[in-house]
Design a protein around this motif. Structure first.
Motif, mmCIF file in Angstrom:
data_model
loop_
_atom_site.group_PDB
_atom_site.id
_atom_site.type_symbol
_atom_site.label_atom_id
_atom_site.label_comp_id
_atom_site.label_asym_id
_atom_site.label_seq_id
_atom_site.Cartn_x
_atom_site.Cartn_y
_atom_site.Cartn_z
ATOM 1 N N ARG A 124 7.185 93.309 33.387
ATOM 2 C CA ARG A 124 8.335 92.418 33.217
ATOM 3 C C ARG A 124 9.572 93.059 33.843
ATOM 4 N N GLN A 136 10.665 87.838 33.964
ATOM 5 C CA GLN A 136 9.444 87.416 34.637
ATOM 6 C C GLN A 136 8.617 88.624 35.093
ATOM 7 N N PRO A 137 7.307 88.399 35.354
ATOM 8 C CA PRO A 137 6.479 89.487 35.914
ATOM 9 C C PRO A 137 7.033 89.958 37.258
ATOM 10 N N VAL A 183 6.499 91.684 26.067
ATOM 11 C CA VAL A 183 5.630 92.395 27.010
ATOM 12 C C VAL A 183 4.274 92.576 26.335
#
Length: 207
Positions: free
Chosen positions: A165, A148-149, A119
């Protein structure tokens, strides 16, 4: 001739008096304008609340059997405010009581199954909620992808938020890593069927 001269003197005096009054009026307007500008500058500098602290904040609920109220997560959205960046977590249905959550700063975003998830940012704020599972349909309730974002969340240009994240945790619970500029004060508020997390732009009283 004497009368004419007397009136000429009086006329000149009146003109000087008019000129003086006009100058005083202009000066007064200038002072008022300067005061107005100073007031506007003062109003533009917002005084921000900073007493939230940066320690862990959580709510744990449940009866004698250890159960707790866990509505499914359905959406996450963000917004920018004058004093803080905001993240809102929406849950399905209207909350009948406190929603379980844990929000705290961590050194790493880690899950038992996959280990560390990178992150970006000067500090990581971890949000633990759950579940990402709708018992009424038997399917995933929030479209997050592990590591993933957050989908649909754009934090470009934010003062405090630098990265997001998604992390799938045990028992369908959710962990979210928010990369922030530094370890800054934050607050957590439950509003009906959503959690609101505000992270201040700074520790100072002004933004």
């Amino acid at each position: 001739m004497g009368a004419v001269h007397r009136y000429s003197i009086m006329g000149a005096g009146m003109r000087r008096l008019g000129t003086t009054l006009a100058a005083l009026m202009l000066a007064g307007a200038g002072i008022a304008g300067a005061a107005g500008t100073a007031q506007a500058d003062t109003d533009a500098s917002a005084v921000c609340e900073t007493g939230w602290g940066s320690l862990e904040k959580h709510v744990w609920t449940g009866g004698e059997d250890g159960g707790s109220y866990k509505p499914p997560l359905v959406d996450i959205r963000t917004g920018q405010h004058e004093c803080f960046d905001r993240m809102v977590l929406d849950f399905k249905g209207t909350a009948a009581g406190p929603i379980d959550y844990q929000v705290k700063y961590v050194d790493k975003l880690v899950t038992p199954a996959s280990g560390e998830i990178p992150v970006e940012g000067g500090a990581i704020l971890q949000i633990a909620v759950g579940p990402n599972y709708d018992p009424s349909t038997g399917s995933q309730s929030y479209p997050g992808q592990h590591g993933q974002p957050l989908p649909g969340v754009d934090i470009t240009g934010y003062k405090t938020f630098k990265d997001t994240r998604y992390a799938a945790a045990l028992e369908n619970d959710v962990r979210i890593g928010v990369g922030v500029r530094a370890r800054l004060p934050f607050r957590v508020t439950q509003l009906d069927d959503r959690l609101v997390i505000d992270v201040a732009h700074s520790w100072n009283a002004t933004s």
